[in-house]
Design an enzyme around this catalytic site. Structure first.
Site, mmCIF file in Angstrom:
data_model
loop_
_atom_site.group_PDB
_atom_site.id
_atom_site.type_symbol
_atom_site.label_atom_id
_atom_site.label_comp_id
_atom_site.label_asym_id
_atom_site.label_seq_id
_atom_site.Cartn_x
_atom_site.Cartn_y
_atom_site.Cartn_z
ATOM 1 N N GLU A 273 0.826 -1.222 0.000
ATOM 2 C CA GLU A 273 0.000 0.000 0.000
ATOM 3 C C GLU A 273 0.857 1.268 0.000
ATOM 4 O O GLU A 273 0.763 2.093 0.916
ATOM 5 C CB GLU A 273 -0.900 0.017 1.245
ATOM 6 C CG GLU A 273 -1.847 -1.159 1.368
ATOM 7 C CD GLU A 273 -2.599 -1.155 2.702
ATOM 8 O OE1 GLU A 273 -2.255 -0.359 3.603
ATOM 9 O OE2 GLU A 273 -3.527 -1.954 2.835
ATOM 10 N N ARG A 276 3.126 7.713 -0.177
ATOM 11 C CA ARG A 276 4.101 8.800 -0.295
ATOM 12 C C ARG A 276 5.159 8.523 -1.355
ATOM 13 O O ARG A 276 5.548 9.410 -2.107
ATOM 14 C CB ARG A 276 4.775 8.980 1.065
ATOM 15 C CG ARG A 276 5.663 10.196 1.169
ATOM 16 C CD ARG A 276 6.459 10.186 2.473
ATOM 17 N NE ARG A 276 5.699 9.858 3.634
ATOM 18 C CZ ARG A 276 5.206 10.733 4.510
ATOM 19 N NH1 ARG A 276 5.414 12.018 4.339
ATOM 20 N NH2 ARG A 276 4.523 10.325 5.564
ATOM 21 N N TYR A 316 4.086 18.492 11.668
ATOM 22 C CA TYR A 316 5.138 17.510 12.004
ATOM 23 C C TYR A 316 6.523 18.135 12.035
ATOM 24 O O TYR A 316 7.512 17.390 12.032
ATOM 25 C CB TYR A 316 5.178 16.389 10.953
ATOM 26 C CG TYR A 316 3.850 15.814 10.541
ATOM 27 C CD1 TYR A 316 3.062 15.089 11.429
ATOM 28 C CD2 TYR A 316 3.396 15.972 9.235
ATOM 29 C CE1 TYR A 316 1.847 14.558 11.016
ATOM 30 C CE2 TYR A 316 2.185 15.434 8.829
ATOM 31 C CZ TYR A 316 1.419 14.731 9.728
ATOM 32 O OH TYR A 316 0.226 14.196 9.326
ATOM 33 N N CYS A 344 -2.592 33.769 10.889
ATOM 34 C CA CYS A 344 -2.292 34.419 12.171
ATOM 35 C C CYS A 344 -1.850 33.414 13.221
ATOM 36 O O CYS A 344 -2.496 33.270 14.278
ATOM 37 C CB CYS A 344 -3.517 35.177 12.643
ATOM 38 S SG CYS A 344 -4.214 36.162 11.334
HETATM 39 N N1 LLP Z 1 -1.654 1.952 4.499
HETATM 40 C C1 LLP Z 1 -2.185 2.410 5.638
HETATM 41 C C2 LLP Z 1 -3.062 1.526 6.401
HETATM 42 C C3 LLP Z 1 -1.911 3.711 6.085
HETATM 43 O O1 LLP Z 1 -2.445 4.143 7.232
HETATM 44 C C4 LLP Z 1 -1.064 4.544 5.309
HETATM 45 C C5 LLP Z 1 -0.755 5.910 5.743
HETATM 46 C C6 LLP Z 1 -0.541 4.032 4.111
HETATM 47 C C7 LLP Z 1 -0.846 2.729 3.734
HETATM 48 C C8 LLP Z 1 0.342 4.828 3.207
HETATM 49 O O2 LLP Z 1 1.529 5.182 3.841
HETATM 50 P P1 LLP Z 1 2.699 5.881 2.995
HETATM 51 O O3 LLP Z 1 3.229 4.875 1.998
HETATM 52 O O4 LLP Z 1 2.129 7.051 2.314
HETATM 53 O O5 LLP Z 1 3.694 6.245 4.016
HETATM 54 N N2 LLP Z 1 -0.017 12.866 6.904
HETATM 55 C C9 LLP Z 1 1.224 12.198 7.234
HETATM 56 C C10 LLP Z 1 1.242 10.753 6.801
HETATM 57 C C11 LLP Z 1 0.089 9.934 7.335
HETATM 58 C C12 LLP Z 1 0.101 8.502 6.858
HETATM 59 C C13 LLP Z 1 -1.135 7.802 7.236
HETATM 60 N N3 LLP Z 1 -1.238 6.450 6.806
HETATM 61 C C14 LLP Z 1 2.383 13.000 6.642
HETATM 62 O O6 LLP Z 1 2.150 14.030 6.025
HETATM 63 O O7 LLP Z 1 3.527 12.634 6.829
#
Ligand code: LLP
Length: 421
Positions: A273, A276, A316, A344
């Site tokens: 999955e 990013r 973050y 602001c």
């Molecule tokens: N699968 C599940 C169950 C997840 O909860 C997530 C991300 C992914 C896959 C995808 O993860 P990735 O490959 O994108 O790392 N807003 C935060 C990141 C939150 C990620 C939430 N879950 C940021 O800007 O760093």
């Protein structure tokens, strides 16, 4: 690797000058490069080409239906976490048979929609959710394909707010209790157990936590199989990190090698999955300088984008590279500035002490690696309309989300009768 490069002194997305897009759409805007999205997907998918695997793009990273559509055409599946994302994935052309539904708080309506669509798998994260899903499926006279998400009790060594695999995190079912939940699930008429799911966090740049989590998942699969529970699928989540600055990040190939060695010869269908790693470096946020302001101790560059458009630095303390759209001539003296938005709050800061060349009102800046968790996390705080998104392909570009107008926003609000007199 991305396709944002300087040509004739101007930063371009593929073959299109960002100045040209800015003239048409105004700023701020998000800009995505289709070639970069495609390349990232292909590199990731190729790393798993020699095993039985489905790459389900984590739609939450960037859910614009044009972006999902690019990936659908390459054969990607989707990982969704809400009824809204399910609808987006289907609308963008991802077949239901390649969609996985994750998340700890799915409603009965969302579970029903997933069953009606006939998706590949629902990842269940708690016993009450399992009971509800069993009920919803039995009422429909169908059987829900289920993986139980386990919490492996592993620290992904990432930012605390995006670590999901530690025992104290809200996600999944504690792995030592999982056996009991599987045994219960096996007795439920509406539930068809197909596998195990695990996801330890996001922006993970050390492969060791992945290895530990996957070894734990493999051991659980072997235990369940020994009890006659037919585990045929392992959903290994997302989380592979990307470089935001000069720091190294493992490649999809290195990550795939860890997966293959940890899962070994279990003979399971794998689901990955990634979010990013597909979208992150494929997008930038383009913003204009409004003012350059001398503070008592610092110099501020005030831009027209703000924390509501890109929350990651405020939420973050995330680092994002910032480039001038006009290429800086060699030997230009750079000075340290704080790049801040108009909101602001002091937290509305994109960068602190960042060396940048002299800037003036109207200059364009590109905030890099904003393709994942950028536009999707934006809000309308301070009544700032959501900004447009543009997709570039070669020499073409298209507006794939229009700028919201203030009138759109106000038109959804209602003054009650008692305030009208
Ligand atoms: N699968 C599940 C169950 C997840 O909860 C997530 C991300 C992914 C896959 C995808 O993860 P990735 O490959 O994108 O790392 N807003 C935060 C990141 C939150 C990620 C939430 N879950 C940021 O800007 O760093």
């Amino acid at each position: 690797m991305d396709h944002f490069v300087y040509r004739d002194g101007r930063l371009c997305a593929e073959d299109v000058s960002l100045i040209r897009i800015a003239e048409e759409t105004g700023t701020p805007f998000y800009c995505y490069s289709q070639a970069t999205i495609e390349r990232h997907y292909r590199v990731f998918a190729d790393a798993f080409a020699d095993v039985d695997a489905t790459v389900c793009y984590a739609v939450k990273a960037n859910s614009n239906i044009a972006v999902i559509g690019v990936l659908a055409r390459l054969g990607a599946g989707a990982d969704v976490v809400s009824g809204g994302e399910l609808k987006r994935a289907l609308t963008a052309g991802i077949p239901a048979s390649r969609i996985v539904f994750s998340g700890i708080g799915k409603t009965g309506e969302e579970l029903a929609a997933a069953l009606d669509a006939g998706i590949l798998q629902i990842n269940v994260e708690s016993e009450p959710e399992l009971e509800l899903l069993g009920q919803v499926a039995a009422d429909k006279g169908v059987s829900a394909p289920v993986a139980i998400r386990i919490n492996p009790g592993i620290d992904a060594l990432t930012h605390d707010k995006i670590a999901t695999g530690k025992a104290e995190n809200k996600f999944g079912i504690e792995w030592t209790r999982a056996h009991r939940v599987y045994c219960r699930a096996m007795t439920m008429p509406g539930i068809d157990i197909v596998g195990i799911a695990v996801h330890i966090g996001s922006q993970v740049t050390d492969l060791e936590p992945f290895r530990e989590a996957y070894v734990r998942t493999r051991d659980l699969a072997a235990l369940l199989r020994a009890d006659g529970i037919a585990i045929r699928r392992l959903d290994l989540g997302g989380g592979l990190g990307i470089p935001y600055g000069d720091e190294p990040a493992p490649s999809p190939g290195e990550y795939a090698a860890v997966v293959k060695s940890a899962i070994g010869d279990l003979d399971c269908h794998l689901i990955l999955e990634p979010g990013r790693v597909i979208a992150g470096n494929a997008g930038i946020l383009v913003t204009s300088v409004l003012y350059v302001k001398e503070g008592a101790t610092r110099r501020f560059v005030v831009v027209d984008a703000a924390m509501n458009d890109l929350m990651r630095p405020a939420l973050y303390n995330a680092f994002h590279g910032i480039a001038t759209v006009m290429e800086t001539p060699a030997k230009t003296e750079c000075k340290e500035v704080d790049v801040v938005g108009p909101i602001c709050e002091t937290g509305d800061t994109f960068a602190t002490g960042r060396p940048l060349p002299p800037l003036k009102a109207g200059d364009l800046l590109a905030i890099r690696a904003a393709g994942a968790y950028g536009a999707v996390m934006s809000s309308v705080y301070n009544t700032r309309p959501l900004v447009p998104e543009v997709l570039v392909r070669g020499g073409d570009f298209a507006l794939v989300r229009e700028r919201l107008s203030v009138d759109d926003m106000l038109s959804r609000e209602v003054i009650p009768n008692w305030l009208k007199t």
